[in-house]
Scaffold this motif. Structure first.
Motif, mmCIF file in Angstrom:
data_model
loop_
_atom_site.group_PDB
_atom_site.id
_atom_site.type_symbol
_atom_site.label_atom_id
_atom_site.label_comp_id
_atom_site.label_asym_id
_atom_site.label_seq_id
_atom_site.Cartn_x
_atom_site.Cartn_y
_atom_site.Cartn_z
ATOM 1 N N ARG A 297 -12.926 -26.365 44.422
ATOM 2 C CA ARG A 297 -14.486 -26.423 44.523
ATOM 3 C C ARG A 297 -15.270 -26.950 43.495
ATOM 4 N N ARG A 298 -14.669 -26.797 42.077
ATOM 5 C CA ARG A 298 -15.502 -27.054 41.228
ATOM 6 C C ARG A 298 -15.228 -28.655 41.114
ATOM 7 N N LEU A 299 -13.987 -29.339 41.312
ATOM 8 C CA LEU A 299 -14.133 -30.811 41.242
ATOM 9 C C LEU A 299 -14.537 -31.292 42.005
ATOM 10 N N ILE A 300 -15.053 -30.738 43.199
ATOM 11 C CA ILE A 300 -15.596 -31.425 44.337
ATOM 12 C C ILE A 300 -17.386 -31.361 43.778
ATOM 13 N N LEU A 301 -17.666 -30.306 43.186
ATOM 14 C CA LEU A 301 -19.027 -30.060 42.927
ATOM 15 C C LEU A 301 -19.494 -30.967 41.867
ATOM 16 N N ASP A 302 -18.394 -31.208 40.935
ATOM 17 C CA ASP A 302 -18.800 -31.932 39.692
ATOM 18 C C ASP A 302 -18.681 -33.627 39.791
ATOM 19 N N GLY A 303 -18.199 -33.817 41.044
ATOM 20 C CA GLY A 303 -17.996 -35.254 41.321
ATOM 21 C C GLY A 303 -16.687 -35.928 41.108
ATOM 22 N N SER A 304 -15.618 -35.172 40.516
ATOM 23 C CA SER A 304 -14.493 -35.481 39.999
ATOM 24 C C SER A 304 -13.583 -35.725 41.433
ATOM 25 N N LEU A 305 -13.869 -35.163 42.570
ATOM 26 C CA LEU A 305 -13.375 -35.460 43.667
ATOM 27 C C LEU A 305 -14.405 -35.804 44.575
ATOM 28 N N ARG A 306 -14.580 -37.089 45.152
ATOM 29 C CA ARG A 306 -15.903 -37.670 45.574
ATOM 30 C C ARG A 306 -15.678 -37.674 47.216
ATOM 31 N N TRP B 81 -23.442 -27.514 46.639
ATOM 32 C CA TRP B 81 -23.228 -28.972 46.619
ATOM 33 C C TRP B 81 -24.228 -30.076 46.798
ATOM 34 N N LEU B 82 -25.152 -29.545 47.728
ATOM 35 C CA LEU B 82 -26.401 -30.365 48.114
ATOM 36 C C LEU B 82 -27.226 -30.303 46.739
ATOM 37 N N LEU B 83 -27.527 -29.099 46.411
ATOM 38 C CA LEU B 83 -28.552 -29.148 45.083
ATOM 39 C C LEU B 83 -27.728 -29.707 43.882
ATOM 40 N N ARG B 84 -26.457 -29.719 43.746
ATOM 41 C CA ARG B 84 -25.835 -30.246 42.616
ATOM 42 C C ARG B 84 -25.983 -31.681 42.702
ATOM 43 N N GLN B 85 -25.955 -32.288 43.664
ATOM 44 C CA GLN B 85 -26.140 -33.711 44.074
ATOM 45 C C GLN B 85 -27.492 -34.093 43.932
ATOM 46 N N SER B 86 -28.410 -33.382 44.321
ATOM 47 C CA SER B 86 -29.908 -34.001 44.609
ATOM 48 C C SER B 86 -30.983 -33.310 43.815
ATOM 49 N N ALA C 27 -39.186 -25.599 36.201
ATOM 50 C CA ALA C 27 -40.130 -25.128 37.213
ATOM 51 C C ALA C 27 -39.340 -25.209 38.550
ATOM 52 N N ALA C 28 -38.084 -25.645 38.732
ATOM 53 C CA ALA C 28 -37.333 -25.415 39.887
ATOM 54 C C ALA C 28 -37.043 -23.912 40.119
ATOM 55 N N TRP C 29 -37.020 -23.169 39.172
ATOM 56 C CA TRP C 29 -36.271 -21.781 39.148
ATOM 57 C C TRP C 29 -37.618 -20.900 39.318
ATOM 58 N N THR C 30 -38.908 -21.068 39.030
ATOM 59 C CA THR C 30 -40.060 -20.214 38.984
ATOM 60 C C THR C 30 -40.261 -19.550 40.419
ATOM 61 N N GLU C 31 -39.915 -20.134 41.475
ATOM 62 C CA GLU C 31 -40.106 -19.287 42.708
ATOM 63 C C GLU C 31 -39.152 -18.221 43.052
ATOM 64 N N ASP D 39 -26.304 -27.621 31.062
ATOM 65 C CA ASP D 39 -25.267 -28.198 31.858
ATOM 66 C C ASP D 39 -25.652 -27.881 33.293
ATOM 67 N N LEU D 40 -25.432 -29.021 33.986
ATOM 68 C CA LEU D 40 -25.980 -28.976 35.498
ATOM 69 C C LEU D 40 -24.761 -28.062 36.169
ATOM 70 N N ASP D 41 -23.603 -27.964 35.676
ATOM 71 C CA ASP D 41 -22.801 -27.274 36.266
ATOM 72 C C ASP D 41 -22.865 -25.832 36.246
ATOM 73 N N VAL D 42 -23.158 -25.400 35.151
ATOM 74 C CA VAL D 42 -23.485 -23.936 34.868
ATOM 75 C C VAL D 42 -24.753 -23.510 35.738
ATOM 76 N N LEU D 43 -25.998 -24.359 35.608
ATOM 77 C CA LEU D 43 -27.019 -24.142 36.546
ATOM 78 C C LEU D 43 -26.754 -24.005 37.833
ATOM 79 N N SER D 44 -25.955 -24.817 38.390
ATOM 80 C CA SER D 44 -25.613 -24.798 40.060
ATOM 81 C C SER D 44 -24.943 -23.561 40.331
ATOM 82 N N THR D 45 -23.847 -23.113 39.425
ATOM 83 C CA THR D 45 -23.081 -21.967 39.531
ATOM 84 C C THR D 45 -23.992 -20.819 39.439
ATOM 85 N N LEU D 46 -25.001 -20.681 38.587
ATOM 86 C CA LEU D 46 -26.033 -19.541 38.525
ATOM 87 C C LEU D 46 -26.866 -19.606 39.515
ATOM 88 N N HIS D 47 -27.222 -20.840 40.279
ATOM 89 C CA HIS D 47 -27.933 -20.730 41.484
ATOM 90 C C HIS D 47 -27.257 -20.150 42.633
#
Length: 224
Positions: free
Chosen positions: A24-33, A169-174, A181-185, A132-140
């Motif tokens: 899952r991590r490899l997919i999320l970080d783009g190593s597996l496309r 996955w969607l958030l990690r990509q886009s 500010a994306a976290w304020t809500e 790091d975006l990987d850390v942020l997406s995991t926390l989200h």
């Protein structure tokens, strides 16, 4: 960006779950496309495990929507089209407001879960821009999973957690998760749950999903 897979054969969790988490991590970080075919033998060698846990992990990821398994062709990393993203948001609009309402309605709130939710928001706030975006997406993902877990509704949890992971996955990509500010809500949402205000929690969750959807739509290719 690519990252080297880690050897997971010595993990202490059930091996299937450890392998699934790594894939899952490899997919999320783009190593597996998206669209890439997964070869069991190659992955087994890379991760230092036998083919059985690879196969079992693939079933987990297929159920979560990360893999498409095609008869006689094998398993491929799923592609998330604009239409699929819109479908995902329709489901989020149904489940996340419900989850927030139920989480705020429990008679005895999950203190540990609430404390962890605040801790996540403080970690993001204190880290500042550029984390790091990987850390942020995991926390989200953890934050939204905590809300569903606070409902104590096993049926909702079973349905919603795979949706949350798919959404990661969607958030990690886009999505601009590196923008504070994306976290304020999330602050208002957690405050409403902590206060036991079910109406406000439901409204905050709905507003959040709609806000994220409006941010993502221009970033997705409508031709997909």
């Amino acid at each position: 960006m690519t990252s080297n897979p880690v050897l997971v054969g010595d993990g202490h969790l059930p091996l299937r779950d450890v392998v699934a988490a790594e894939l899952r991590r490899l997919i999320l970080d783009g190593s597996l496309r998206p669209g890439e075919r997964l070869v069991e033998d190659r992955l087994a060698q890379q991760l230092g495990v036998s083919r059985n846990p690879i196969r079992e992990a693939m079933r987990v990821l297929e159920a979560e929507g990360f893999l498409d398994v095609v008869s006689r062709r094998g398993a491929f990393v799923a592609k998330l089209s604009a239409r699929q993203a819109d479908d995902l948001f329709h489901v989020r609009l149904a489940l996340e407001p419900l989850g927030a309402r139920l989480a705020a309605s429990v008679e005895e709130p999950e203190t540990a879960a609430l404390e962890r939710a605040w801790e996540i928001l403080e970690l993001v706030r204190d880290s500042g821009p550029g984390q790091d975006l990987d850390v942020l997406s995991t926390l989200h993902t953890e934050l939204h999973s905590l809300i569903f877990e606070m409902t104590r509704n096993d049926y909702l949890i079973a349905i919603a957690i795979p949706m949350v992971k798919r959404g990661q996955w969607l958030l990690r990509q886009s999505a601009p998760l590196q923008d504070p500010a994306a976290w304020t809500e999330h602050h208002g949402l957690i405050e409403a749950i902590a206060a036991g205000d079910a109406d406000l929690a439901e409204a905050a969750a709905r507003h959040h999903v709609l806000s994220v959807r409006s941010t993502l739509r221009p970033r997705l290719d409508p031709a997909d």
